[in-house]
Design a protein around this motif. Structure first.
Motif, PDB file in Angstrom:
ATOM      1  N   TYR A  41       5.086  21.132   7.335  1.00 25.60           N
ATOM      2  CA  TYR A  41       4.009  20.350   7.942  1.00 25.60           C
ATOM      3  C   TYR A  41       4.625  19.330   8.888  1.00 25.60           C
ATOM      4  N   LYS A  42       3.891  19.048   9.984  1.00 25.78           N
ATOM      5  CA  LYS A  42       4.351  18.042  10.935  1.00 25.78           C
ATOM      6  C   LYS A  42       3.143  17.314  11.493  1.00 25.78           C
ATOM      7  N   ILE A  43       3.178  15.991  11.367  1.00 25.07           N
ATOM      8  CA  ILE A  43       2.138  15.151  11.948  1.00 25.07           C
ATOM      9  C   ILE A  43       2.802  14.307  13.027  1.00 25.07           C
ATOM     10  N   THR A  44       2.219  14.310  14.202  1.00 24.90           N
ATOM     11  CA  THR A  44       2.797  13.553  15.297  1.00 24.90           C
ATOM     12  C   THR A  44       1.693  12.950  16.143  1.00 24.90           C
ATOM     13  N   GLU A  45       2.055  12.001  16.954  1.00 22.57           N
ATOM     14  CA  GLU A  45       1.094  11.412  17.885  1.00 22.57           C
ATOM     15  C   GLU A  45       1.217  12.108  19.227  1.00 22.57           C
ATOM     16  N   LYS A  46       0.128  12.145  19.938  1.00 25.00           N
ATOM     17  CA  LYS A  46       0.163  12.781  21.256  1.00 25.00           C
ATOM     18  C   LYS A  46       1.180  12.075  22.143  1.00 25.00           C
ATOM     19  N   SER A  47       1.784  12.872  23.009  1.00 22.38           N
ATOM     20  CA  SER A  47       2.840  12.478  23.942  1.00 22.38           C
ATOM     21  C   SER A  47       4.220  12.454  23.296  1.00 22.38           C
ATOM     22  N   GLN A  48       4.301  12.652  21.981  1.00 22.51           N
ATOM     23  CA  GLN A  48       5.597  12.729  21.322  1.00 22.51           C
ATOM     24  C   GLN A  48       6.161  14.150  21.433  1.00 22.51           C
ATOM     25  N   ALA A  49       7.444  14.267  21.180  1.00 21.87           N
ATOM     26  CA  ALA A  49       8.102  15.572  21.176  1.00 21.87           C
ATOM     27  C   ALA A  49       8.188  16.094  19.746  1.00 21.87           C
ATOM     28  N   VAL A  50       7.990  17.404  19.582  1.00 26.13           N
ATOM     29  CA  VAL A  50       8.125  18.035  18.267  1.00 26.13           C
ATOM     30  C   VAL A  50       8.960  19.297  18.409  1.00 26.13           C
ATOM     31  N   ALA A  51       9.606  19.671  17.321  1.00 29.33           N
ATOM     32  CA  ALA A  51      10.427  20.884  17.325  1.00 29.33           C
ATOM     33  C   ALA A  51      10.253  21.615  16.012  1.00 29.33           C
ATOM     34  N   PHE A  52      10.205  22.936  16.112  1.00 28.83           N
ATOM     35  CA  PHE A  52      10.068  23.796  14.945  1.00 28.83           C
ATOM     36  C   PHE A  52      11.266  24.738  14.906  1.00 28.83           C
ATOM     37  N   TRP A  53      11.687  25.049  13.683  1.00 26.73           N
ATOM     38  CA  TRP A  53      12.866  25.899  13.521  1.00 26.73           C
ATOM     39  C   TRP A  53      12.514  27.151  12.739  1.00 26.73           C
ATOM     40  N   CYS A  54      13.158  28.266  13.109  1.00 26.38           N
ATOM     41  CA  CYS A  54      12.917  29.531  12.433  1.00 26.38           C
ATOM     42  C   CYS A  54      14.226  30.273  12.236  1.00 26.38           C
ATOM     43  N   ASP A  55      14.432  30.772  11.039  1.00 21.23           N
ATOM     44  CA  ASP A  55      15.596  31.609  10.737  1.00 21.23           C
ATOM     45  C   ASP A  55      15.070  32.967  10.295  1.00 21.23           C
ATOM     46  N   PRO A  56      15.241  33.994  11.114  1.00 19.39           N
ATOM     47  CA  PRO A  56      14.673  35.306  10.776  1.00 19.39           C
ATOM     48  C   PRO A  56      15.464  35.985   9.663  1.00 19.39           C
ATOM     49  N   ILE A  57      14.968  37.099   9.224  1.00 17.40           N
ATOM     50  CA  ILE A  57      15.680  37.904   8.234  1.00 17.40           C
ATOM     51  C   ILE A  57      16.985  38.397   8.868  1.00 17.40           C
ATOM     52  N   SER A  58      18.054  38.347   8.106  1.00 19.03           N
ATOM     53  CA  SER A  58      19.364  38.737   8.618  1.00 19.03           C
ATOM     54  C   SER A  58      19.340  40.156   9.178  1.00 19.03           C
ATOM     55  N   GLY A  59      19.863  40.294  10.392  1.00 20.65           N
ATOM     56  CA  GLY A  59      19.919  41.612  11.014  1.00 20.65           C
ATOM     57  C   GLY A  59      18.722  41.957  11.876  1.00 20.65           C
ATOM     58  N   HIS A  60      17.714  41.101  11.860  1.00 20.04           N
ATOM     59  CA  HIS A  60      16.524  41.350  12.685  1.00 20.04           C
ATOM     60  C   HIS A  60      16.785  40.871  14.113  1.00 20.04           C
ATOM     61  N   ALA A  61      16.726  41.805  15.042  1.00 27.96           N
ATOM     62  CA  ALA A  61      17.042  41.494  16.426  1.00 27.96           C
ATOM     63  C   ALA A  61      15.869  40.867  17.179  1.00 27.96           C
ATOM     64  N   THR A  62      14.664  41.166  16.760  1.00 31.09           N
ATOM     65  CA  THR A  62      13.484  40.700  17.490  1.00 31.09           C
ATOM     66  C   THR A  62      12.825  39.537  16.757  1.00 31.09           C
ATOM     67  N   LEU A  63      12.535  38.492  17.497  1.00 31.94           N
ATOM     68  CA  LEU A  63      11.926  37.301  16.917  1.00 31.94           C
ATOM     69  C   LEU A  63      10.709  36.896  17.743  1.00 31.94           C
ATOM     70  N   TYR A  64       9.642  36.541  17.065  1.00 33.49           N
ATOM     71  CA  TYR A  64       8.376  36.196  17.721  1.00 33.49           C
ATOM     72  C   TYR A  64       7.929  34.803  17.261  1.00 33.49           C
ATOM     73  N   TRP A  65       7.360  34.049  18.192  1.00 35.35           N
ATOM     74  CA  TRP A  65       6.635  32.823  17.867  1.00 35.35           C
ATOM     75  C   TRP A  65       5.165  33.055  18.200  1.00 35.35           C
ATOM     76  N   TYR A  66       4.326  32.793  17.189  1.00 31.54           N
ATOM     77  CA  TYR A  66       2.880  32.899  17.357  1.00 31.54           C
ATOM     78  C   TYR A  66       2.245  31.534  17.105  1.00 31.54           C
ATOM     79  N   ARG A  67       1.093  31.306  17.721  1.00 32.99           N
ATOM     80  CA  ARG A  67       0.289  30.111  17.453  1.00 32.99           C
ATOM     81  C   ARG A  67      -1.057  30.575  16.921  1.00 32.99           C
ATOM     82  N   GLN A  68      -1.519  29.932  15.834  1.00 33.63           N
ATOM     83  CA  GLN A  68      -2.783  30.308  15.237  1.00 33.63           C
ATOM     84  C   GLN A  68      -3.666  29.084  15.102  1.00 33.63           C
TER      85      GLN A  68
END
Lengths: 114, 110
Positions: A10-37
């Protein structure tokens, strides 16, 4: 069973601030996707990587969003500056390769912009 | 672009009842994927269908792709509270990525 790891949960931030998200895929997976829902909607693709290269970022709002996968393993999605409309669940998924049959999803990062 | 329409948008059933969720595509489907999502969590893969007329089952869930490969249905037999969640259909538009429908929210009343 191997899983796609995402942080923070979870991340709560104020508008105009910077945010970053991190993802570590399953080992050996060459393709990585970011989706927004957005609540009540299906996931929408933001960016697709094949190893360290961007394959598709046509839906990524490039004026404020950036994504990288420097060594072709883990990935970071950044928003700067965040806007109220960015509040959503950000999901990372990986697959063995581009012709893989199945995407494995992480638990997501729920972003709230105040 | 490929669009997926799911129906119904939401469904409330009593435990033990059967139910069906539909997914209709605006274009021929190269592959149709069903996922389940618990509220506030990631997506869990259920099944993938590729051939026209194909049918797959897992436990009490059966998915079918029609012969024309433009419509799929997901059927749950004897629903249980554990079946509650959001069911999403996804399709590969031919570019090795998935486009999703808006989802069907299922509630199962004990």
């Amino acid at each position: 069973e191997a899983e796609v790891a995402q942080s923070p949960r979870y991340k709560i931030t104020e508008k105009s601030q910077a945010v970053a998200f991190w993802c570590d895929p399953i080992s050996g997976h060459a393709t990585l996707y970011w989706y927004r829902q957005i609540l009540g909607q299906g996931p929408e693709l933001l960016v697709q990587f094949q190893d360290e290269s961007v394959v598709d970022d046509s839906q990524l709002p490039k004026d404020r969003f950036s994504a990288e996968r420097l060594k072709g393993v883990d990935s970071t999605l950044k928003i700067q500056p965040a806007e109220l409309g960015d509040s959503a669940m950000y999901l990372c998924a990986s697959s063995i390769n581009r012709v893989a049959e199945k995407l494995f999803f992480g638990s997501g990062t729920q972003l709230s912009v105040l | 672009s490929q669009e997926l329409e799911q129906s119904p948008q939401s469904l409330i059933v009593q435990e033990g009842k059967n139910l069906t969720i539909n997914c209709t595509s605006s274009k021929t489907l190269y592959g149709l994927y069903w996922y389940k999502q618990k509220y506030g969590e990631g997506l869990i893969f259920l099944m993938m269908l590729q051939k026209g007329g194909e049918e797959k089952s897992h436990e009490k869930i059966t998915a079918k792709l029609d012969e024309k490969k433009q419509q799929s249905s997901l059927h749950i037999t004897a629903s249980q509270p554990s079946h509650a969640g959001i069911y999403l259909c996804g399709a590969d538009p031919g570019s090795y990525q998935l486009t999703f429908g808006k989802g069907t929210k299922l509630s199962v009343i004990p």
